[in-house]
Write a protein that holds these residues in place. Structure first.
Motif, PDB file in Angstrom:
ATOM      1  N   ASP A  32      35.065  37.564  44.779  1.00 29.34           N
ATOM      2  CA  ASP A  32      34.387  36.565  43.943  1.00 29.34           C
ATOM      3  C   ASP A  32      33.653  37.236  42.788  1.00 29.34           C
ATOM      4  O   ASP A  32      33.674  36.736  41.655  1.00 29.34           O
ATOM      5  N   ALA A  33      33.000  38.360  43.068  1.00 24.86           N
ATOM      6  CA  ALA A  33      32.276  39.075  42.021  1.00 24.86           C
ATOM      7  C   ALA A  33      33.241  39.619  40.974  1.00 24.86           C
ATOM      8  O   ALA A  33      32.951  39.596  39.772  1.00 24.86           O
ATOM      9  N   ILE A  34      34.410  40.088  41.423  1.00 28.83           N
ATOM     10  CA  ILE A  34      35.417  40.584  40.475  1.00 28.83           C
ATOM     11  C   ILE A  34      35.879  39.457  39.559  1.00 28.83           C
ATOM     12  O   ILE A  34      36.031  39.639  38.337  1.00 28.83           O
ATOM     13  N   THR A  35      36.083  38.286  40.128  1.00 25.71           N
ATOM     14  CA  THR A  35      36.483  37.127  39.321  1.00 25.71           C
ATOM     15  C   THR A  35      35.415  36.784  38.292  1.00 25.71           C
ATOM     16  O   THR A  35      35.718  36.476  37.126  1.00 25.71           O
ATOM     17  N   ILE A  36      34.151  36.841  38.709  1.00 25.17           N
ATOM     18  CA  ILE A  36      33.048  36.546  37.789  1.00 25.17           C
ATOM     19  C   ILE A  36      33.008  37.568  36.659  1.00 25.17           C
ATOM     20  O   ILE A  36      32.839  37.207  35.473  1.00 25.17           O
ATOM     21  N   VAL A  37      33.183  38.842  36.973  1.00 30.96           N
ATOM     22  CA  VAL A  37      33.176  39.880  35.933  1.00 30.96           C
ATOM     23  C   VAL A  37      34.327  39.672  34.957  1.00 30.96           C
ATOM     24  O   VAL A  37      34.173  39.858  33.743  1.00 30.96           O
ATOM     25  N   GLU A  38      35.483  39.263  35.463  1.00 31.54           N
ATOM     26  CA  GLU A  38      36.615  38.985  34.580  1.00 31.54           C
ATOM     27  C   GLU A  38      36.295  37.819  33.643  1.00 31.54           C
ATOM     28  O   GLU A  38      36.633  37.854  32.450  1.00 31.54           O
TER      29      GLU A  38
END
Length: 397
Positions: A306-312
């Motif tokens: 989820d955090a990776i998606t937010i950073v993207e």
């Protein structure tokens, strides 16, 4: 008639001599002001940097010592024989400067001596956005910082306030906007009769001033300091000049509401908090994603999907914002400043790969080394420059 002209000429010569002496004194003071206060400058250093004679330098330094502006510095061992070399340093504790960063969610304050050394800092969160409550908390933060620094109120000579709004030359906001009206403050109201020299500037402009002095923008005269915490705001330097606009509105980014894929001015901090909260709605209570921007970036580095998606998503948003700035202003570098800058390298690397989609002009991205203290650093610099200008003006008057 001849006698009259002779008298006028002599008076003119006296005034001219005083003016030259004042300018020379300012020149010497400026060199010492910029030097390391721990070692100062030697007579030889001052002769070399100012072009003045040794006798003139020594005479001016003795006068500056008498005025309390400089002090004799400890002589370093010299390799040559003869008379000991005199050294001179700034009297760093003759006066002090205060910097105040007034944001929407918090206020931060710092106090520094004349060498730029910070003596104390304070940060307080606003719990009430009313004008009275905000004014009182800003005053409290200043008082607490001065108390921590161990100095008197009247030892502070200049203060600079950074505000998250466009500031006109007269120190006021000339635009009608609810957010800007909320963060606006009256320094006279805050200081309540304290006799300081006070200035108010846009926070992003102060961040740009700070980046000029910290090395990130050292090699260019064309750069942007982009505050990207709660709201996007830009401090723009072009050809070495800070751009403010006719009423202080340069760098305000209301146009982002019209940019496809952006549509608002929310910054990285605000978006990370909002998107993390949305992600948590589908997660168990035992596995909640932290909503702080720093924590989201750290979680992405650790592999949280989820955090990776937010950073993207953040990278896409930041690429669109920086891409428009690159196309409009063609800077060499855009410095990401504010509370998220310390941990933003992975985000910036991803953003850099996306910018070519939104701008045909190349631009470098860099993270500020100042983090949340960028605005305070710029505010302290402006306050110190004000003190120097006042002191040097006394020398040339």
């Amino acid at each position: 008639m001849k006698t009259e002209m002779s008298v006028t000429s002599r008076r003119g010569a006296v005034r001219s001599q005083r003016a030259v002496r004042g300018l020379n004194s300012r020149l010497v003071l400026e060199q010492i002001w910029r030097s390391d206060p721990r070692i100062g400058l030697s007579t030889n250093d001052l002769v070399e940097t100012t072009g003045l004679t040794r006798a003139t330098v020594l005479l001016i330094c003795d006068e500056l010592i008498d005025d309390g502006l400089i002090v004799p510095a400890t002589s370093r061992p010299e390799t040559t024989t003869g008379r000991p070399v005199r050294r001179f340093a700034l009297n760093a504790h003759r006066a002090y400067a205060a910097g105040v960063d007034v944001g929407y969610r918090s206020v931060s304050c710092a106090v520094a001596d004349l060498s730029g050394h910070w003596l104390a800092t304070t940060r307080r969160e606003f719990s009430d956005q009313s004008h009275e409550s905000r004014t009182a908390l800003v005053r409290t933060a200043i008082d607490q910082t001065i108390e921590q620094a161990g100095i008197r109120h009247d030892a502070v000579e200049s203060a600079c306030f950074g505000v998250a709004a466009p500031i006109a030359a007269d120190g006021h906001i000339s635009f009608d906007n609810p957010f800007w009206k909320t963060v606006q403050l009256d320094p006279k109201e805050v200081l309540d009769g304290v006799d300081w020299s006070v200035s108010v500037h846009n926070d992003a402009n102060l961040a740009a001033i700070a980046e000029r002095d910290t090395g990130v923008a050292e090699s260019t005269d064309n750069y942007i300091a982009l505050l990207a915490g709660e709201r996007f705001g830009a401090g723009i330097v072009s050809a070495g000049q800070l751009l403010t606009g006719s009423a202080g509105g340069a760098g305000e980014m209301a146009y982002l509401t019209q940019v496809i894929g952006v549509g608002e001015r929310k910054g990285i901090g605000a978006l990370a908090r909002e998107w993390a909260a949305q992600a948590n709605e589908a997660r168990s209570s035992q596995n909640v994603l932290p909503t702080d921007a720093h924590a989201v970036l750290a979680a992405a580095t650790a592999g949280d999907t989820d955090a990776i998606t937010i950073v993207e998503r953040l990278a896409d948003r930041l690429a669109r914002v920086t891409g428009t700035l690159a196309s409009l202003l063609n800077p060499d570098i855009i410095i990401i400043s504010g509370t998220t800058s310390h941990q933003s390298e992975p985000l910036l690397r991803r953003t850099a790969t996306l910018i070519p989609q939104f701008s045909p002009l190349r631009v470098e991205l860099a993270a500020s080394a100042l983090g949340p203290q960028a605005v305070l650093t710029g505010a302290i610099r402006v306050a110190l420059d004000t003190i120097f200008d006042r002191q040097s003006a006394n020398l040339t008057s």
